[in-house]
Design a protein around this motif. Structure first.
Motif, PDB file in Angstrom:
ATOM      1  N   ASP A  11       0.775  -0.947   0.242  1.00 14.23           N
ATOM      2  CA  ASP A  11      -0.466   0.308   0.259  1.00 14.23           C
ATOM      3  C   ASP A  11       0.729   0.721   0.365  1.00 14.23           C
ATOM      4  OD1 ASP A  11      -1.892   1.809   0.387  1.00 14.23           O
ATOM      5  OD2 ASP A  11      -2.631   1.414   1.927  1.00 14.23           O
TER       6      ASP A  11
ATOM      7  N   HIS B  28      -1.764   2.183   9.314  1.00 15.63           N
ATOM      8  CA  HIS B  28      -2.828   1.387   9.900  1.00 15.63           C
ATOM      9  C   HIS B  28      -1.981   0.338   9.638  1.00 15.63           C
ATOM     10  CE1 HIS B  28      -3.095   0.847   5.051  1.00 15.63           C
ATOM     11  NE2 HIS B  28      -3.559   2.145   4.939  1.00 15.63           N
TER      12      HIS B  28
ATOM     13  N   GLU C 289       3.019   7.944   1.177  1.00 16.40           N
ATOM     14  CA  GLU C 289       3.173   6.376   2.392  1.00 16.40           C
ATOM     15  C   GLU C 289       3.811   5.436   2.208  1.00 16.40           C
ATOM     16  OE1 GLU C 289      -0.870   4.738   0.911  1.00 16.40           O
ATOM     17  OE2 GLU C 289      -0.696   3.830   2.502  1.00 16.40           O
TER      18      GLU C 289
HETATM   19 MN    MN Z   1      -2.738   3.045   3.382  1.00 17.24          MN
END
Ligand code: MN
Ligand code: GLY
Ligand code: MN
Length: 484
Positions: A312, A395, A450
């Motif tokens: 991700d 997360h 990210e």
């Molecule tokens: Mn994410």
């Protein structure tokens, strides 16, 4: 292509009295024989078989004396005889390593004297040639491909396998306490209606979410594979930005998807290919907008491996290869916030620490730029920065992109980081196109960075470090990749 062997008007699935329309007795007999024995012998167990056995042992210890039922899930119809792509439930794949539709793992408690459970995986066996299922049924092997025989599955998974068509009857007759992972297989749930409660099933779901928080060596290897493929997918996108300018964000989506399907199982979630002001829409997956030189592209995408672990990653890229001064100012602020967040990821730290560290940097920048009135402490206390930071800073990551989502607050959001946990650190700043509280030149700019961070024994490891993050390094990397 319809699934009927002839263009009959009546679908084959509507079998009447065991007979199929349009199939002569002679053809039916003919199709039963003349097929080679293709049984695979001496198969080696799948690479993660030892790990799945350990996971089942831990599950068994947590719920002694109870029957545990974990379905893979079923196909979902898209229209007529066409189904959506199947993706096995995370719980089932985590405990078995298998991904077969309609599969069900059952842990049967042993008699008390022995303790523990016996695991059985219930699967659809090879298609029957005698009754014509293999070529006349829409899910017959001739239509959808060869399945493993139950013997093959046993060798691969290291779990005894039985015919899933016997399962509902067996569950119906079962006595004693039962728990089931809900939401995947309506037929299994219907067979258990009188034996389970929502509260007890939820405890099983919560356990299986929390059990995945700390990754084993196999899982860390798979996450790294997912990240490495994703890095290549981002390079693919940089190479085709001119084609995206000539078409739309869809060219970016399709380019990344190609990498995901060639190297992995799929994308781990809908790719966010957000050019220009679309970057301020957090989950922009329509991807049907223009890609313009001078704008930023926020690309948030992840390859899912064949074993269902996903990356991700987000990068915010200047479409023409160079940030403007304002874009760079905002980008560098988010970079600084991400650096502070990553530095806060270490064993023993509270889960919230990395979020707080990133938010503090962003609040400081917003005050410094005059977008919100200080002091910073007051901004943070009232959460005023959130008008532009919008979301949590990360997360857990694993088989689900938002992994461990059913974990209890005390073990996740209020919990403590441990070696083997993997999480994203993804601060962002988003100035909506219609936000009248910021100067006009800010409007329509969105930046997120990210990365996928593994908690190690003494700090952390950025699994996605191969993809540059600093603004000048991003520009150098884009120039290099475009030339390759
Ligand atoms: Mn994410
Ligand atoms: N890709 C969704 C997220 O970053 O959480
Ligand atoms: Mn993301």
């Amino acid at each position: 292509m319809p699934e009927t062997p002839e263009e009959t008007e009546e679908p084959i699935k509507q079998r009447k009295n065991g007979l199929y329309p349009g199939v002569s007795d002679e053809l039916a007999e003919n199709m039963k024989t003349g097929w080679a024995d293709t049984e695979l012998r001496g198969l080696e167990p799948i690479a993660q078989a030892g790990h799945t056995a350990e996971r089942r042992a831990a599950l068994s210890a947590r719920f002694p004396g109870e029957r545990l039922v974990v379905p893979a899930g079923n196909l979902k119809t898209r229209s007529s005889d066409t189904e959506y792509a199947f993706r096995a439930s995370t719980e089932y794949a985590y405990l078995t390593g298998d991904q077969t539709q309609d599969g069900v793992l059952v842990l049967e408690p042993r008699p008390e004297a022995h303790g523990g459970h016996d695991a059985t995986v219930y699967l659809l066996p090879r298609s029957d040639r005698e009754n014509g299922e293999f070529w006349l049924d829409g899910q017959g092997e001739l239509w959808v491909g060869r399945r493993h025989s139950l013997t093959e599955a046993e060798q691969l998974l290291g779990i005894p396998a039985k015919d899933v068509r016997e399962l509902t009857a067996a569950l119906g007759e079962a006595t004693g306490p039962v728990r089931c992972v809900r939401g995947h297989d309506a037929a299994v749930e219907a067979a258990l209606t009188d034996k389970v409660t929502a509260e007890r099933d939820e405890e099983l779901r919560v356990y299986l979410s929390e059990a995945r928080a700390v990754k084993d060596d196999f899982e860390i290897g798979e996450l790294q594979k997912a990240v490495d493929s994703t890095v290549r997918g981002f390079e693919d996108v940089v190479k085709i930005l001119d084609k995206a300018e000539a078409t739309s964000e869809r060219y970016i989506e399709g380019t990344f998807f190609l990498r995901a399907r060639v190297e992995g199982n799929d994308i781990g979630y809908g790719s966010i290919c957000a050019a220009g002001p679309h970057a301020t829409t957090l989950h922009w997956v329509r991807n049907d907008g223009d890609v313009r030189s001078g704008d930023l592209l926020l690309l948030d995408a992840g390859v899912e491996t064949h074993t269902l672990y996903t990356a991700d990653i987000t990068r915010t890229l200047p479409i023409n290869g160079a940030f403007t001064d304002l874009q760079r100012k905002i980008y560098d602020a988010v970079y600084e916030a991400q650096e502070a967040g990553i530095a806060a990821v270490r064993p023993g730290a509270k889960y919230r620490d990395f979020h707080d560290a990133s938010q503090r940097v962003l609040a400081e920048k917003l005050v410094e730029w005059g977008l919100v009135e200080g002091p910073v402490e007051k901004v943070l206390e009232l959460g005023l920065q959130r008008r532009w930071t919008l979301h949590g800073t990360g997360h857990m990551l694993g088989m689900d992109v938002h992994d461990c989502a059913a974990a209890r607050r005390e073990t996740y959001a209020d919990g403590t980081l441990e070696p083997g946990m993997c999480l994203t650190v993804e601060p962002g700043l988003y100035f909506q196109a219609d936000d009248l509280t910021v100067p006009e030149e800010y409007r329509g700019i969105g930046v997120r960075i990210e990365d996928d961070i593994l908690v190690t024994e003494d700090g952390n490891l950025n699994l996605s470090a191969a993809l540059p993050r600093r603004s000048d390094e991003v520009e150098d990397w884009m120039a290099r990749v475009k030339q390759d």
